[in-house]
Design a protein around this motif. Structure first.
Motif, mmCIF file in Angstrom:
data_model
loop_
_atom_site.group_PDB
_atom_site.id
_atom_site.type_symbol
_atom_site.label_atom_id
_atom_site.label_comp_id
_atom_site.label_asym_id
_atom_site.label_seq_id
_atom_site.Cartn_x
_atom_site.Cartn_y
_atom_site.Cartn_z
ATOM 1 N N GLU A 232 58.380 11.371 -12.177
ATOM 2 C CA GLU A 232 58.512 10.982 -13.943
ATOM 3 C C GLU A 232 57.139 10.375 -14.512
ATOM 4 O OE1 GLU A 232 61.956 9.793 -11.048
ATOM 5 O OE2 GLU A 232 59.710 9.369 -10.939
ATOM 6 N N GLU A 233 57.468 11.311 -16.039
ATOM 7 C CA GLU A 233 56.023 10.924 -16.731
ATOM 8 C C GLU A 233 55.701 9.739 -17.005
ATOM 9 O OE1 GLU A 233 53.200 12.803 -18.028
ATOM 10 O OE2 GLU A 233 54.940 13.964 -17.505
ATOM 11 N N GLU A 234 56.485 9.075 -17.154
ATOM 12 C CA GLU A 234 55.933 7.544 -17.190
ATOM 13 C C GLU A 234 55.531 7.109 -15.710
ATOM 14 O OE1 GLU A 234 56.522 3.146 -16.842
ATOM 15 O OE2 GLU A 234 58.367 4.132 -15.981
ATOM 16 N N VAL A 235 55.849 7.410 -14.444
ATOM 17 C CA VAL A 235 55.483 6.770 -13.910
ATOM 18 C C VAL A 235 53.767 7.474 -13.419
ATOM 19 C CG1 VAL A 235 56.055 7.443 -11.147
ATOM 20 C CG2 VAL A 235 57.247 6.587 -12.681
ATOM 21 N N VAL A 236 54.094 8.675 -13.635
ATOM 22 C CA VAL A 236 53.107 9.045 -13.869
ATOM 23 C C VAL A 236 51.317 8.511 -14.455
ATOM 24 C CG1 VAL A 236 51.477 11.230 -13.924
ATOM 25 C CG2 VAL A 236 53.543 11.556 -12.827
ATOM 26 N N LYS A 237 51.470 8.601 -16.071
ATOM 27 C CA LYS A 237 51.307 7.631 -16.563
ATOM 28 C C LYS A 237 50.754 6.651 -16.528
ATOM 29 C CE LYS A 237 50.509 5.817 -21.305
ATOM 30 N NZ LYS A 237 51.059 5.164 -22.117
ATOM 31 N N ARG A 238 51.787 5.689 -15.589
ATOM 32 C CA ARG A 238 51.125 4.319 -15.050
ATOM 33 C C ARG A 238 49.831 4.763 -13.454
ATOM 34 N NH1 ARG A 238 55.948 1.555 -14.257
ATOM 35 N NH2 ARG A 238 55.204 0.020 -13.070
ATOM 36 N N VAL A 239 50.929 5.693 -13.017
ATOM 37 C CA VAL A 239 49.194 6.143 -12.136
ATOM 38 C C VAL A 239 48.630 6.190 -11.955
ATOM 39 C CG1 VAL A 239 49.401 6.561 -9.948
ATOM 40 C CG2 VAL A 239 51.558 5.997 -9.715
ATOM 41 N N GLY A 240 47.933 7.320 -13.217
ATOM 42 C CA GLY A 240 46.735 7.724 -13.692
ATOM 43 C C GLY A 240 46.481 6.617 -13.924
ATOM 44 N N ILE A 241 46.687 5.447 -14.738
ATOM 45 C CA ILE A 241 45.424 4.416 -15.732
ATOM 46 C C ILE A 241 45.035 3.487 -14.195
ATOM 47 C CG2 ILE A 241 45.597 2.381 -16.369
ATOM 48 C CD1 ILE A 241 47.768 3.467 -18.365
ATOM 49 N N ILE A 242 45.948 3.315 -13.027
ATOM 50 C CA ILE A 242 45.644 2.596 -12.037
ATOM 51 C C ILE A 242 44.515 3.003 -11.701
ATOM 52 C CG2 ILE A 242 45.593 1.081 -9.857
ATOM 53 C CD1 ILE A 242 48.765 1.295 -11.589
ATOM 54 N N CYS A 243 45.054 4.351 -11.258
ATOM 55 C CA CYS A 243 43.577 5.450 -10.411
ATOM 56 C C CYS A 243 41.978 5.436 -11.372
ATOM 57 C CB CYS A 243 44.787 6.576 -10.192
ATOM 58 S SG CYS A 243 45.790 6.683 -9.072
ATOM 59 N N PHE A 244 42.244 5.743 -12.571
ATOM 60 C CA PHE A 244 41.538 5.934 -13.348
ATOM 61 C C PHE A 244 40.455 4.706 -13.618
ATOM 62 C CE2 PHE A 244 38.790 5.595 -16.916
ATOM 63 C CZ PHE A 244 38.090 6.619 -16.779
ATOM 64 N N GLU A 245 40.683 3.272 -13.520
ATOM 65 C CA GLU A 245 39.990 2.303 -13.538
ATOM 66 C C GLU A 245 40.034 1.820 -11.768
ATOM 67 O OE1 GLU A 245 39.343 0.965 -15.843
ATOM 68 O OE2 GLU A 245 41.498 0.656 -17.334
ATOM 69 N N ALA A 246 40.603 1.686 -10.979
ATOM 70 C CA ALA A 246 40.100 1.772 -9.782
ATOM 71 C C ALA A 246 38.681 3.118 -9.438
ATOM 72 C CB ALA A 246 41.181 2.534 -8.844
ATOM 73 N N GLU A 247 38.945 4.190 -9.628
ATOM 74 C CA GLU A 247 37.874 5.474 -9.630
ATOM 75 C C GLU A 247 36.685 5.045 -10.136
ATOM 76 O OE1 GLU A 247 37.238 9.967 -10.801
ATOM 77 O OE2 GLU A 247 39.084 8.779 -10.634
ATOM 78 N N MET A 248 36.798 4.282 -11.455
ATOM 79 C CA MET A 248 35.551 3.619 -12.333
ATOM 80 C C MET A 248 34.990 2.980 -11.441
ATOM 81 S SD MET A 248 35.409 5.896 -14.424
ATOM 82 C CE MET A 248 33.355 5.408 -14.491
ATOM 83 N N ASN A 249 35.487 1.589 -10.806
ATOM 84 C CA ASN A 249 35.495 0.852 -10.531
ATOM 85 C C ASN A 249 34.069 0.319 -9.478
ATOM 86 O OD1 ASN A 249 35.870 -1.498 -12.237
ATOM 87 N ND2 ASN A 249 37.626 -2.043 -10.690
ATOM 88 N N MET A 250 34.552 2.317 -8.304
ATOM 89 C CA MET A 250 34.284 2.061 -7.077
ATOM 90 C C MET A 250 33.156 2.708 -7.353
ATOM 91 S SD MET A 250 36.756 3.688 -4.281
ATOM 92 C CE MET A 250 37.661 4.044 -5.502
ATOM 93 N N ILE A 251 32.990 4.026 -8.933
ATOM 94 C CA ILE A 251 31.769 5.174 -9.161
ATOM 95 C C ILE A 251 30.535 3.845 -9.579
ATOM 96 C CG2 ILE A 251 30.804 5.910 -11.189
ATOM 97 C CD1 ILE A 251 33.413 7.783 -10.649
ATOM 98 N N LEU A 252 31.314 2.295 -10.788
ATOM 99 C CA LEU A 252 30.045 1.708 -11.268
ATOM 100 C C LEU A 252 29.510 0.798 -10.790
ATOM 101 C CD1 LEU A 252 31.812 1.170 -15.055
ATOM 102 C CD2 LEU A 252 29.803 2.886 -13.982
ATOM 103 N N TYR A 253 30.443 -0.399 -9.824
ATOM 104 C CA TYR A 253 30.048 -1.148 -8.355
ATOM 105 C C TYR A 253 29.945 -1.365 -7.636
ATOM 106 C CZ TYR A 253 31.993 -2.751 -12.903
ATOM 107 O OH TYR A 253 32.344 -3.769 -14.530
ATOM 108 N N SER A 254 29.976 0.279 -6.599
ATOM 109 C CA SER A 254 30.506 -0.370 -5.106
ATOM 110 C C SER A 254 29.159 0.902 -4.284
ATOM 111 C CB SER A 254 31.476 0.276 -4.422
ATOM 112 O OG SER A 254 31.591 1.665 -4.879
#
Length: 148
Positions: A37-59
């Motif tokens: 479902e599109e609403e689920v995909v959108k929410r997953v995308g936000i969570i993945c992006f934030e986690a991905e950026m945290n790993m890139i920036l801080y880890s």
């Protein structure tokens, strides 16, 4: 999507701003292919992006894993970074430990964890200084014929 299970795994490299967002974009397109479902995909995308950026920036890099089935989508993010000194503070909107160079690129607004939590049905973080951080998020799928 019947009883099949989707499993996606990505290695996230530290300081890799050139590829920032690539994993989360790929996750979204793959989930769309499976009819999530599109609403689920959108929410997953936000969570993945934030986690991905945290790993890139801080880890020192890490792993992003997404598993989807007919009931839910689960996100696992794990890094071997410095860990989080004060997890309670890190969960507060606007709190950031982003270095100046990251802020120069427009990152470090302090909304990573709040955005992940807001878009999750279940959100768990484990972190300790010197050990790293583990994130587990679940988004439950809502069937089209179910009452909202």
């Amino acid at each position: 999507m019947g009883n099949e299970k989707v499993r996606l795994v990505y290695r996230i490299k530290p300081m890799d701003l050139a590829n920032a967002g690539a994993a989360s974009s790929h996750v979204k397109s793959e989930l769309q292919k499976y009819g999530i479902e599109e609403e689920v995909v959108k929410r997953v995308g936000i969570i993945c992006f934030e986690a991905e950026m945290n790993m890139i920036l801080y880890s020192v890099g890490g792993k992003l894993k997404v598993e989807a089935n007919s009931n839910s989508v689960e996100i696992f993010a794990e890094d071997n970074g410095p860990g989080i000194e004060d997890l309670e503070k890190a969960m507060q909107p606007g709190y950031s430990t982003a270095p100046p160079w990251a802020q120069d690129y427009g990152f470090g607004a302090g909304m990573g964890f709040p955005n992940m939590k807001q878009n999750s049905d279940v959100f768990e973080v484990e972190s300790a200084p010197g050990v790293g951080t583990k994130i587990h998020a679940i988004i439950y799928r809502r069937k089209e014929n179910e009452a909202k």
